[in-house]
Design an enzyme around this catalytic site. Structure first.
Site, PDB file in Angstrom:
ATOM      1  N   GLY A  59     -12.259   3.760  -2.686  1.00  0.00           N
ATOM      2  CA  GLY A  59     -11.609   2.455  -2.621  1.00  0.00           C
ATOM      3  C   GLY A  59     -11.478   1.959  -1.205  1.00  0.00           C
TER       4      GLY A  59
ATOM      5  CE  LYS B  70      -3.552   2.907   2.660  1.00  0.00           C
ATOM      6  NZ  LYS B  70      -2.274   2.401   2.076  1.00  0.00           N
TER       7      LYS B  70
ATOM      8  CG  ASP C 176       5.700  -5.137  -3.715  1.00  0.00           C
ATOM      9  OD1 ASP C 176       5.935  -6.133  -4.440  1.00  0.00           O
ATOM     10  OD2 ASP C 176       4.563  -4.847  -3.314  1.00  0.00           O
TER      11      ASP C 176
END
Length: 417
Positions: free
Chosen positions: A102, A124, A217
């Site tokens: 991704g 990441k 969030d």
């Protein structure tokens, strides 16, 4: 850290110092204590050499060396240690990169495998060279908060590496490949199935709120299934999370409009509070049961107005009295009157096998909102066939992932007023 009015100039203070994967140690602070003294103690007790030391209070406030004089007896400090050369060596020796899975913004995500345990991880990589200072601060905040959390329904951050030469920040995280919970939010999901997911979400956020952490969030896109075959979930993306009582940035609202609580959109909102997570959980539960979001309008301005007026509808389908009551105590405009996460956690809808009622609508539309929902819930106990209402909005949840939306509050209010 804000300096206190008093200093402990002539006092030796005993404090507790802790760090990830280390037992707490007793730290004695005197008026002349410096960071180098604390690093020497860490080297002796924890047997760790650090190139850099950062200290934090439990609420996330960072302590500078000049602040040590103001630290009071009994304070709990958290130490973040950095040894860049050792960190990078551990990364290279510890993990194999299998493939890229991704990307987004300036981040690339790879599937990795631990060389010893064979555990799959998500690696990441974020380019610090192209990131703005605020984005890097959010990344630092996320890693600091995730390091403090250890819950079965919260994504785990295993390690963080900073490479100054390549100007990269690397996060080693738990690998989740079951997809977003958003894909499960459709009108075919039963209340029992929705309750299974909701219980996990509520338990995880209760765990956060016990530690004074607000996610800020929460949304269906930020909840992942661990694997396609399992029904266990993990809450992700703590990039804008913060601590209770921290100043709220009035110029920029961080979050996604359809999940924002009314007070967050208000110009009088000054400090981060847990009620905004509770409101978002209500939106998630509603989305799981009904396959759409409660305040979603045909335009941002309509959504905005629906939120401020707590204007939501109950679609035409079977629903339990317990669920109706739960939504009625969540969707309350005044956060002081709204249920807290522990009220939600103990609510009968999440803890009992709710009786599902057939709604007898007969073409009648009844608005379910803050001003009338609690009264209506009490009246339903007198009759199982009382009329509720039909959904007004035909909007469905967008099936594409939405990133964190930044809304300029002032211009937004003017535009959609």
């Amino acid at each position: 850290m804000n300096k206190s009015k008093f200093t402990q100039k002539n006092v030796v203070r005993s404090c507790t110092l802790s760090s990830t994967h280390q037992n707490p140690i007793l730290l004695m602070l005197n008026p002349n204590t410096k960071f180098i003294d604390i690093m020497k103690l860490i080297q002796i007790v924890w047997r760790q050499n650090a190139d850099q030391l950062r200290l934090f209070l439990c609420d996330g406030t960072e302590i500078e060396e000049t602040d040590l004089i103001n630290i009071k007896k009994g304070t709990h400090l958290f130490a973040l240690l950095k040894n860049e050369e050792k960190d990078l060596m551990n990364l290279k020796l510890g993990y194999d990169i299998i493939k890229r899975i991704g990307e987004g913004g300036q981040a690339l995500v790879f599937l990795g495998k631990h060389k010893v345990t064979n555990e799959l991880v998500a690696i990441k990589k974020v380019s610090a060279a192209t990131q703005q200072d605020q984005a890097l601060e959010m990344l630092e905040q996320e890693s600091l908060i995730l390091k403090q959390l250890d819950h079965q329904n919260i994504v785990k951050l295993y390690e963080k590496f900073v490479c100054s030469e390549s100007k990269e920040v690397i996060l080693i995280m738990e690998y989740l490949h079951g997809g977003q919970l958003l894909a499960q939010a459709n009108s075919q999901l039963t209340e029992v199935q929705a309750k299974h997911f909701s219980n996990q979400i509520v338990d995880a956020i209760a765990y956060c709120h016990e530690r004074k952490i607000v996610h800020c969030d929460l949304k269906l896109e930020n909840i992942m299934l661990s694997t396609p075959s399992q029904k266990s979930i993990k809450i992700i993306d703590f990039g804008v999370s913060n601590y209770f009582g921290q100043p709220f940035d009035k110029d920029n609202i961080l979050g996604t409009l359809s999940y924002l609580a009314p007070e967050v959109l208000s110009t009088s909102y000054k400090f981060i509070q847990p009620g905004q997570d509770v409101w978002a959980i209500g939106c998630i539960i509603y989305g799981l049961v009904f396959g759409k979001l409660p305040f979603e309008g045909n335009s941002p301005s309509e959504t905005y107005r629906n939120i401020l007026s707590c204007n939501y509808q109950i679609p035409k389908k079977s629903v339990s009295k317990e669920l109706m009551h739960l939504l009625s105590i969540i969707f309350v405009a005044n956060p002081k009157e709204r249920a807290n996460i522990f009220d939600i956690q103990s609510h009968r809808w999440l803890n009992e096998h709710a009786k599902i009622l057939k709604l007898n609508i007969n073409g009648i539309n009844i608005r379910i909102g803050r001003s009338s929902s609690v009264v209506k819930m009490h009246s339903t106990r007198k009759s199982n066939d009382e009329d509720y209402g039909q959904v007004i909005s035909q909007r469905k949840i967008a099936c594409s992932r939405r990133s964190v939306t930044r809304l300029d509050k002032i211009s937004f209010v003017v535009k959609y007023k």
